[in-house]
Design an enzyme around this catalytic site. Structure first.
Site, PDB file in Angstrom:
ATOM      1  N   CYS A 180       0.803  -1.221   0.000  1.00 43.65           N
ATOM      2  CA  CYS A 180       0.000   0.000   0.000  1.00 43.65           C
ATOM      3  C   CYS A 180       0.839   1.275   0.000  1.00 43.65           C
ATOM      4  O   CYS A 180       0.306   2.376   0.115  1.00 43.65           O
ATOM      5  CB  CYS A 180      -0.953  -0.007   1.192  1.00 43.65           C
ATOM      6  SG  CYS A 180      -2.071  -1.424   1.172  1.00 43.65           S
TER       7      CYS A 180
ATOM      8  N   LYS B  40      -8.665   0.024  10.370  1.00 47.03           N
ATOM      9  CA  LYS B  40      -8.677  -1.012   9.329  1.00 47.03           C
ATOM     10  C   LYS B  40      -7.745  -2.124   9.782  1.00 47.03           C
ATOM     11  O   LYS B  40      -6.559  -1.892  10.024  1.00 47.03           O
ATOM     12  CB  LYS B  40      -8.219  -0.415   8.007  1.00 47.03           C
ATOM     13  CG  LYS B  40      -8.093  -1.454   6.900  1.00 47.03           C
ATOM     14  CD  LYS B  40      -7.759  -0.812   5.570  1.00 47.03           C
ATOM     15  CE  LYS B  40      -7.523  -1.877   4.509  1.00 47.03           C
ATOM     16  NZ  LYS B  40      -7.197  -1.276   3.203  1.00 47.03           N
TER      17      LYS B  40
ATOM     18  N   ARG C 136       0.281  -7.421   5.134  1.00 44.87           N
ATOM     19  CA  ARG C 136       0.087  -6.016   5.478  1.00 44.87           C
ATOM     20  C   ARG C 136       0.098  -5.768   6.994  1.00 44.87           C
ATOM     21  O   ARG C 136      -0.356  -4.736   7.464  1.00 44.87           O
ATOM     22  CB  ARG C 136      -1.242  -5.525   4.912  1.00 44.87           C
ATOM     23  CG  ARG C 136      -1.419  -5.719   3.421  1.00 44.87           C
ATOM     24  CD  ARG C 136      -2.429  -4.720   2.861  1.00 44.87           C
ATOM     25  NE  ARG C 136      -3.039  -5.126   1.618  1.00 44.87           N
ATOM     26  CZ  ARG C 136      -2.414  -5.208   0.438  1.00 44.87           C
ATOM     27  NH1 ARG C 136      -1.132  -4.928   0.351  1.00 44.87           N
ATOM     28  NH2 ARG C 136      -3.081  -5.572  -0.637  1.00 44.87           N
TER      29      ARG C 136
ATOM     30  N   LYS D 290     -13.349  -1.329   9.540  1.00 48.69           N
ATOM     31  CA  LYS D 290     -13.281  -2.329   8.479  1.00 48.69           C
ATOM     32  C   LYS D 290     -12.404  -3.493   8.905  1.00 48.69           C
ATOM     33  O   LYS D 290     -11.301  -3.244   9.399  1.00 48.69           O
ATOM     34  CB  LYS D 290     -12.696  -1.664   7.240  1.00 48.69           C
ATOM     35  CG  LYS D 290     -12.480  -2.590   6.080  1.00 48.69           C
ATOM     36  CD  LYS D 290     -11.783  -1.857   4.983  1.00 48.69           C
ATOM     37  CE  LYS D 290     -11.382  -2.863   3.938  1.00 48.69           C
ATOM     38  NZ  LYS D 290     -10.529  -2.288   2.941  1.00 48.69           N
TER      39      LYS D 290
ATOM     40  N   TYR E 296     -21.108  -5.075  -0.858  1.00 49.30           N
ATOM     41  CA  TYR E 296     -21.327  -5.622  -2.199  1.00 49.30           C
ATOM     42  C   TYR E 296     -22.774  -6.086  -2.361  1.00 49.30           C
ATOM     43  O   TYR E 296     -23.194  -6.418  -3.457  1.00 49.30           O
ATOM     44  CB  TYR E 296     -20.326  -6.752  -2.474  1.00 49.30           C
ATOM     45  CG  TYR E 296     -18.897  -6.263  -2.307  1.00 49.30           C
ATOM     46  CD1 TYR E 296     -18.283  -5.513  -3.310  1.00 49.30           C
ATOM     47  CD2 TYR E 296     -18.187  -6.475  -1.121  1.00 49.30           C
ATOM     48  CE1 TYR E 296     -17.007  -5.019  -3.147  1.00 49.30           C
ATOM     49  CE2 TYR E 296     -16.901  -5.989  -0.948  1.00 49.30           C
ATOM     50  CZ  TYR E 296     -16.319  -5.255  -1.964  1.00 49.30           C
ATOM     51  OH  TYR E 296     -15.059  -4.750  -1.793  1.00 49.30           O
TER      52      TYR E 296
HETATM   53  C1  PBG Z   1      -6.965  -1.166  -0.312  1.00 50.41           C
HETATM   54  C2  PBG Z   1      -8.221  -1.806   0.132  1.00 50.41           C
HETATM   55  C3  PBG Z   1      -8.481  -3.154   0.462  1.00 50.41           C
HETATM   56  C4  PBG Z   1      -9.839  -3.240   0.689  1.00 50.41           C
HETATM   57  C5  PBG Z   1     -10.364  -1.967   0.518  1.00 50.41           C
HETATM   58  N1  PBG Z   1      -9.350  -1.098   0.207  1.00 50.41           N
HETATM   59  C6  PBG Z   1      -7.614  -4.344   0.449  1.00 50.41           C
HETATM   60  C7  PBG Z   1      -6.547  -4.543   1.411  1.00 50.41           C
HETATM   61  O1  PBG Z   1      -6.272  -3.738   2.294  1.00 50.41           O
HETATM   62  O2  PBG Z   1      -5.901  -5.568   1.231  1.00 50.41           O
HETATM   63  C8  PBG Z   1     -10.602  -4.486   1.024  1.00 50.41           C
HETATM   64  C9  PBG Z   1     -12.030  -4.476   0.645  1.00 50.41           C
HETATM   65  C10 PBG Z   1     -12.687  -5.796   0.658  1.00 50.41           C
HETATM   66  O3  PBG Z   1     -12.141  -6.832   1.051  1.00 50.41           O
HETATM   67  O4  PBG Z   1     -13.859  -5.806   0.248  1.00 50.41           O
HETATM   68  N2  PBG Z   1      -5.930  -1.146   0.576  1.00 50.41           N
END
Ligand code: PBG
Length: 328
Positions: A128, A197, A219, A250, A315
């Site tokens: 990222c 997150k 990550r 999230k 979704y």
């Molecule tokens: C970007 C991002 C991610 C998601 C949203 N923005 C992926 C991640 O961090 O690996 C995940 C969204 C999802 O799983 O629906 N960094």
């Protein structure tokens, strides 16, 4: 003799409707869209039935449905034609996301457009942010990444985004983006911060959808440890201080306690992201005939609202809006 009989108020649909504490309406829903560079593309995402990567010229059927259902907002992710070590396609004014923003603003001006701001879809290594130079080093450099995230945010604001949503989990990203937006004359563009997150296994299907699986490592050195609830409060406090207009937790389903705690402590609008794995699990079980998709999806969304989220990125947005409106 029982004096308290809670079942009295559960007897009929009308009674249940009267005492229902939590509502789920179309106003609460945000639909994610994956926008691919190119034209004529509708590429279904295997692990997310019903979702597809689409080029800008193929977005209209999706936009028609969203407008008809009165879903208020979309969240855009880009799949670029080229990836490189810094993720430079992320701030290319002709890249898929700026193109999509301009097209949506023209075709569907009533939709609020939120642009995800992260480099993982645009970097060749899938992390990222930018990496330290040392060969084989997996370190994602925080401060050099901030400037690149800010460039992406400004490119999306220039294209007409209403809201930018930084999701890279770099320290200071909200402040850096706010300063860059203001310097570029975008003081009316809001920031929806992915404040808490978590480094989650539930992002698996998204990484297929966005082609953003890290080429090495994971990550966990920048996204949060799923074990930490108090740390989430510190993350949120920082983003509030840095100028976030809206907050996000999230994933959603496994983090309802975090949603609830943020709701109690902060007054900013709060979003929760029901991520790809949460969607895929319900879809897969439903395809097997093991679960009732509609009921499970609506129950999960209602639970996220009950925990305290004002908005849900999901979704299921289209399906849920249809179900809520009474459709099949
Ligand atoms: C970007 C991002 C991610 C998601 C949203 N923005 C992926 C991640 O961090 O690996 C995940 C969204 C999802 O799983 O629906 N960094």
């Amino acid at each position: 003799m029982l004096t308290r009989r809670p079942r009295r108020l559960r007897r009929t649909p009308a009674l249940r409707q009267m005492v229902r504490e939590t509502t789920l309406t179309v106003d609460d829903l945000i639909a994610p869209l994956f926008v691919a560079d190119g034209s004529g593309i509708v590429r279904p995402i295997g692990s997310m039935p019903g979702q597809a990567q689409r080029s800008v010229d193929r977005l209209t059927s999706e936009l028609d449905a969203l407008m008809e259902l009165k879903i208020p907002a979309v969240l855009l992710f880009g799949i670029p034609a080229h990836k490189d070590v810094t993720g430079s396609s992320g701030w290319d004014a002709t890249g898929p996301v700026p193109q999509a923003i301009r097209a949506i603003k023209q075709y569907a001006p009533d939709l609020a457009v939120i642009a995800d701001v992260c480099l993982c879809e645009y970097t060749s290594h899938g992390h990222c942010g930018v990496l330290a130079d040392a060969p084989g080093s997996g370190d994602v450099l925080n401060d050099p990444t901030l400037e690149l995230l800010a460039r992406c945010a400004v490119a999306y604001a220039d294209a007409g985004a209403d809201i930018v949503a930084p999701s890279a989990m770099m320290d200071g990203q909200v402040a850096a983006i706010r300063a860059a937006l203001d310097a570029a004359g975008h003081d009316q563009v809001a920031i929806l911060s992915y404040a808490a997150k978590f480094a989650s296994a539930f992002y698996g299907p998204f990484r297929e959808a966005a082609e953003s699986t890290p080429a090495f490592g994971d990550r966990r050195a920048y996204q949060m440890d799923p074990a930490n609830g108090r740390e989430a409060m510190r993350e949120v406090a920082l983003d509030v201080a840095e100028g976030a207009d809206m907050l996000m937790v999230k994933p959603a389903g496994a983090y309802l306690d975090v949603i609830s705690a943020v709701r109690q402590r902060y007054d900013l609008p709060l979003a929760a992201y029901q991520v790809s794995g949460e969607y895929a699990m319900i879809k897969a079980a439903a395809q097997q005939g093991w679960i009732d998709e509609r009921r499970a999806a609506l129950e999960s969304l209602t639970a996220i609202r009950r925990a305290g989220a004002d908005m849900i990125i999901t979704y299921f947005a289209r399906d849920a809006a249809r179900w809520i409106a009474g459709g099949a």
